[in-house]
Design a protein around this motif. Structure first.
Motif, mmCIF file in Angstrom:
data_model
loop_
_atom_site.group_PDB
_atom_site.id
_atom_site.type_symbol
_atom_site.label_atom_id
_atom_site.label_comp_id
_atom_site.label_asym_id
_atom_site.label_seq_id
_atom_site.Cartn_x
_atom_site.Cartn_y
_atom_site.Cartn_z
ATOM 1 N N ASN A 253 -46.482 13.151 -7.574
ATOM 2 C CA ASN A 253 -46.854 13.705 -6.272
ATOM 3 C C ASN A 253 -48.361 13.974 -6.219
ATOM 4 N N CYS A 399 -42.755 10.232 -2.885
ATOM 5 C CA CYS A 399 -42.988 11.603 -3.335
ATOM 6 C C CYS A 399 -43.114 12.497 -2.105
ATOM 7 N N HIS A 400 -43.408 13.752 -2.319
ATOM 8 C CA HIS A 400 -43.446 14.708 -1.219
ATOM 9 C C HIS A 400 -44.518 14.361 -0.199
#
Length: 503
Positions: A253, A399-400
């Motif tokens: 991330n 990812c975030h």
């Protein structure tokens, strides 16, 4: 992990402005006092500048440096830093709750910048002060002689003007924390009038107007639109700032935040284009990303400390210790700036010494290069020329902060004069090697003559005064030219610089 890459000699993004590899230094913490300047240190020269720090700076080949702030500039009286040192006032710095002795001012900093071979980019106070004080500063710095301010400079032993071309019109004026914070339209009008006055003095001056302090601001990106609608025709750049961290301890991330930064740049580039079209303007405005770096290791701790301490002089502040993971991140972010070099013309690592910096220096002690120094140096030395489009076919992850993030990060720069292609490559995969297959279309008889590698370190490994070169680049291996292609294997979590000579 198989990774196919294609580079074509003629698929050019932009000529890279060498100022993409600039720096920033502020009157903050020990960046100036105890950083570049420490009279009495065994390595200090006659003016008090540390020669060990200066050598590390010179090796970076930094083209330009932004000074003196930063938040500091928004309550700064530049006149306090000129004239005899024993007559200079000590002032309270409201930005960082410390005392400013003014022993280093514009003339001393100009001397240091000259020794370092760096062009100055000066910031003016548009927070607590305004157009008149900024105009006077310009005249003091840039006019040859025969006026009150220019002759004052000459009386201070500086006969020749500095001919500073880059001027930052305030700092982070969108931030409520800023001394003299303004709403966008008020700031845009003040910036417009200041830019007009500066260009009346010298039409070749480059004016840099404040954009967002970061892309998480509530006013982003409306701030940029409103500011530019007030001043577009009279400015040359709009500044962006962004700092990065990995508090969640999620490495992938963390690396994904580079993609997030690309979206930030793309959004502001679109805002610039919108305002240009709306105003039917003929001039171009580019992006000056004049504050960027990793900042999170001791950020929360320092945030509490500096708000409660009792006005110390040059306190230790924001002295991050960077690890190998941060070096991989910085390498990737520099790759993103290369890929966006058609819009980002200037970028400044923040800061240069001690304060969130690639160089650290102990009081009365040694100086050393942090992990992030090395990718910054490689980009600055070898990343000049033409940025080329790179097609990468490699596994991706979500990812975030971003989806479809490639495990392999590649930027390419071609020095057409020297016929040298440089590839900057990061393997972000946590466990897998990358089997490279790099097509080099249009590059006749490529020959690999340099391969620098940073690999094999744990993500949390660092450098320090006791191990100054623990994390450092080494001679790379395992990659070569086969049938006109660059082929081979690179380790997981590694950074590589490949230099190829072509006919």
């Amino acid at each position: 992990m198989k990774a196919r890459v294609a580079v074509h000699r003629d698929f050019k993004i932009s000529d890279i402005d060498e100022r993409l590899y600039s720096a920033f230094i502020e009157h903050m913490g020990r960046a100036i006092y105890g950083g570049i300047y420490e009279p009495g240190h065994p390595q200090a020269d006659a003016q008090g500048f540390r020669k060990d720090v200066l050598k590390f700076v010179q090796d970076l080949k930094i083209p330009a440096i932004r000074y003196p702030g930063g938040n500091f500039v928004s309550a700064y009286r530049w006149e306090d830093g000129i004239g005899p040192k024993d007559q200079r006032p000590v002032r309270l710095d409201l930005a960082w709750r410390s005392k400013e002795t003014n022993q280093v001012g514009v003339n001393e900093f100009a001397d240091w910048a000259s020794l370092a071979g760096i062009e100055m980019m000066l910031a003016v106070n548009l927070g607590s002060r305004g157009l008149e004080e900024a105009r006077n500063f310009l005249e003091y710095v840039n006019f040859p002689s025969g006026t009150s301010w220019s002759d004052l400079r000459r009386s201070h032993g500086k006969d020749d003007p500095y001919k500073v071309k880059m001027w930052c019109l305030g700092n982070e004026m969108d931030g409520p924390w800023q001394i003299g914070h303004k709403v966008a339209t008020d700031y845009g009008r003040l910036a417009n009038e200041t830019a007009k006055a500066f260009k009346a003095f010298d039409r070749d001056i480059e004016a840099i107007v404040c954009g967002s302090s970061n892309d998480g601001m509530a006013t982003y990106p409306e701030w940029e639109r409103e500011v530019l609608e007030e001043c577009y025709e009279n400015v040359d750049y709009i500044s962006l700032h962004k700092y990065f961290g990995n508090k969640s301890k999620d490495t992938l991330n963390y690396f994904g935040k580079i993609e997030e930064t690309g979206r930030y740049i793309q959004t502001i580039a679109g805002t610039i284009d919108y305002v240009k079209s709306k105003k039917r303007a003929k001039n171009d405005v580019h992006i000056c990303f004049d504050e960027w770096n990793v900042w999170y290791h001791i950020r929360d701790e320092d945030s509490h400390r500096w708000r409660t301490w009792d006005w110390p002089e040059a306190p230790a502040l924001l002295e991050e210790t960077y690890n190998f993971e941060d070096a991989l991140f910085v390498a990737g972010l520099l790759n993103e700036f290369i890929r966006r070099s058609d819009r980002v013309r200037i970028a400044c690592i923040a800061q240069l010494v001690n304060v969130i910096a690639p160089i650290r220096a102990e009081k009365n002690g040694p100086a050393w290069r942090q992990t992030i120094y090395h990718p910054y140096r490689f980009a600055s030395i070898y990343g000049r020329g033409e940025a080329l489009n790179v097609a990468v076919d490699a596994p991706m992850y979500n990812c975030h902060v971003a989806d479809d993030v490639s495990y392999l990060d590649v930027a390419a720069v071609y020095d057409r004069k020297e016929s040298v292609l440089t590839l900057f490559v990061v393997n972000r995969h946590l466990t897998d090697k990358a089997e490279l297959d790099v097509s080099l279309t249009g590059f006749a008889k490529p020959a690999l003559f340099e391969h620098h590698a940073m690999e094999g370190y744990g993500l949390n490994e660092t450098n320090g005064p006791d191990r100054p070169d623990h994390v450092a680049p080494k001679q790379g291996a395992g990659v070569g030219i086969e049938d006109g292609k660059l082929k081979g294997s690179i380790a997981p979590l590694s950074y590589h610089v490949f230099r190829l000579k072509t006919n």
